[in-house]
Design a protein around this motif. Structure first.
Motif, PDB file in Angstrom:
ATOM      1  N   GLN A 134     -68.126 -14.315 -38.561  1.00 19.85           N
ATOM      2  CA  GLN A 134     -67.007 -14.892 -37.808  1.00 19.85           C
ATOM      3  C   GLN A 134     -66.554 -16.206 -38.439  1.00 19.85           C
ATOM      4  OE1 GLN A 134     -67.977 -16.692 -34.051  1.00 19.85           O
ATOM      5  NE2 GLN A 134     -66.094 -15.960 -33.081  1.00 19.85           N
ATOM      6  N   MET A 191     -65.679 -19.196 -29.679  1.00 23.32           N
ATOM      7  CA  MET A 191     -66.436 -18.881 -28.463  1.00 23.32           C
ATOM      8  C   MET A 191     -65.839 -17.745 -27.637  1.00 23.32           C
ATOM      9  SD  MET A 191     -68.836 -20.818 -29.124  1.00 23.32           S
ATOM     10  CE  MET A 191     -69.858 -20.456 -27.708  1.00 23.32           C
ATOM     11  N   ASN A 192     -64.703 -17.221 -28.041  1.00 20.02           N
ATOM     12  CA  ASN A 192     -64.132 -16.043 -27.373  1.00 20.02           C
ATOM     13  C   ASN A 192     -63.950 -16.282 -25.870  1.00 20.02           C
ATOM     14  OD1 ASN A 192     -63.090 -13.443 -27.245  1.00 20.02           O
ATOM     15  ND2 ASN A 192     -65.096 -12.504 -26.891  1.00 20.02           N
ATOM     16  N   ARG A 193     -63.221 -17.357 -25.522  1.00 17.41           N
ATOM     17  CA  ARG A 193     -62.962 -17.673 -24.104  1.00 17.41           C
ATOM     18  C   ARG A 193     -61.467 -17.815 -23.848  1.00 17.41           C
ATOM     19  NH1 ARG A 193     -66.124 -22.437 -21.614  1.00 17.41           N
ATOM     20  NH2 ARG A 193     -65.294 -23.669 -23.353  1.00 17.41           N
ATOM     21  N   PRO A 194     -60.650 -16.842 -24.227  1.00 15.25           N
ATOM     22  CA  PRO A 194     -59.200 -17.007 -24.046  1.00 15.25           C
ATOM     23  C   PRO A 194     -58.794 -17.147 -22.578  1.00 15.25           C
ATOM     24  CG  PRO A 194     -59.732 -14.729 -24.603  1.00 15.25           C
ATOM     25  CD  PRO A 194     -60.985 -15.521 -24.802  1.00 15.25           C
ATOM     26  N   ASP A 213     -63.633 -24.317 -30.242  1.00 19.99           N
ATOM     27  CA  ASP A 213     -64.069 -23.475 -29.123  1.00 19.99           C
ATOM     28  C   ASP A 213     -63.192 -22.233 -29.033  1.00 19.99           C
ATOM     29  OD1 ASP A 213     -64.104 -22.433 -26.289  1.00 19.99           O
ATOM     30  OD2 ASP A 213     -65.610 -24.004 -26.082  1.00 19.99           O
ATOM     31  N   ARG A 214     -61.895 -22.433 -29.164  1.00 16.21           N
ATOM     32  CA  ARG A 214     -60.965 -21.293 -29.122  1.00 16.21           C
ATOM     33  C   ARG A 214     -61.222 -20.333 -30.289  1.00 16.21           C
ATOM     34  NH1 ARG A 214     -55.998 -21.722 -26.230  1.00 16.21           N
ATOM     35  NH2 ARG A 214     -55.788 -23.652 -25.022  1.00 16.21           N
ATOM     36  N   HIS A 221     -63.034 -16.918 -40.264  1.00 19.26           N
ATOM     37  CA  HIS A 221     -62.194 -18.035 -39.816  1.00 19.26           C
ATOM     38  C   HIS A 221     -61.708 -18.852 -41.010  1.00 19.26           C
ATOM     39  CE1 HIS A 221     -61.764 -22.281 -38.232  1.00 19.26           C
ATOM     40  NE2 HIS A 221     -60.879 -21.625 -37.509  1.00 19.26           N
ATOM     41  N   ARG A 235     -72.215 -14.021 -36.249  1.00 18.22           N
ATOM     42  CA  ARG A 235     -71.667 -15.375 -36.149  1.00 18.22           C
ATOM     43  C   ARG A 235     -71.264 -15.905 -37.523  1.00 18.22           C
ATOM     44  NH1 ARG A 235     -69.445 -17.857 -32.166  1.00 18.22           N
ATOM     45  NH2 ARG A 235     -71.250 -17.766 -30.785  1.00 18.22           N
TER      46      ARG A 235
END
Length: 256
Positions: free
Chosen positions: A88, A42-45, A38-39, A92, A85
């Motif tokens: 990305q 999903m870009n939710r820092p 998720d980190r 990664h 996506r």
């Protein structure tokens, strides 16, 4: 590549990162992400920063990806070659997991041997008047020395995981990694030698023509330093050369 290959790649990618496959059919894949994934995706820092400061474990998201354009529904994410996506996910892999150690997912209740393969995904770059990149995937069996091209295509049909499956054991490699890379290097060199190199001759011809023009422009003794500088830049631009770069790879233990 076909859509099935993309689907298989995503399935292997998420399974190897310990994400549960909630829904898996041709063209549609729903995964339950781990906190780590998720980190990463999903870009939710700010969410994770807040939830950790509150002392809570947090709730990783589910992600549904559609690889078959005919199954797009407007609610879930269509992923395709060239989509942000997919870039990305590949970034990664390149940045954080360039080298992997993975095991064939084998469902068995009997002792089963897994054999080591050295897998390298290599970018060949042709540079000269024109530029071209070519990706080659090579697998080397580290016990019997068999070598396969398009190894990643074959791996698309397998499910890989980080831990060795129950009842399975690994066979020790007979070929050392250094020797294995040397074998792959020889195959690449032979492959390059067998190519048509007209592009290189065309680059050299253009380079020589450009250098002649520069020498004609600068009369003898007229700003020789600037002339040599321009000639050097022309050589850098047109001089044909070929380079190899290992993009990623690793040791894959596979059922024979």
């Amino acid at each position: 590549m076909a859509i099935n290959s993309l689907h298989g790649f995503l399935q292997s990618y998420f399974t190897a990162h310990n994400c549960e496959l909630m829904h898996n059919e041709d063209g549609v894949l729903t995964v339950q992400l781990t906190e780590k994934m998720d980190r990463a995706l999903m870009n939710r820092p700010f969410y994770w920063h807040y939830i950790k400061n509150m002392g809570h474990p947090g709730q990783p998201k589910q992600l549904t990806l559609i690889t078959d354009p005919e199954k797009r529904d407007g609610k879930h994410e269509w992923i395709h070659y060239g989509s942000p996506r997919l870039h990305q996910i590949i970034n990664h892999l390149n940045e954080r997991e360039k080298y992997a150690k993975l095991f064939d997912q084998v469902d068995t209740n009997q002792k089963t041997a897994l054999y080591p393969w050295l897998v390298s995904n290599i970018k060949i770059s042709y540079r000269g008047k024109q530029k071209k990149d070519e990706m080659i995937s090579i697998g080397l069996h580290l016990v019997n020395g068999i070598m396969k091209l398009e190894m990643m295509e074959e791996l698309q049909h397998k499910v890989l995981q980080n831990a060795i499956p129950d009842y399975c054991y690994t066979i020790s490699p007979m070929i050392k990694l250094h020797s294995g890379f040397k074998r792959i290097e020889k195959v690449l060199q032979s492959y390059i030698q067998d190519q048509d190199h007209d592009w290189a001759e065309a680059s050299r011809k253009t380079m020589e023509e450009e250098i002649d023009l520069v020498r004609h422009f600068y009369k003898e003794g007229s700003n020789e330093h600037e002339m040599e500088k321009e000639i050097e830049e022309i050589k850098k631009r047109y001089s044909p050369h070929i380079t190899f770069e290992v993009i990623n790879g690793g040791i894959f233990y596979l059922q024979d």
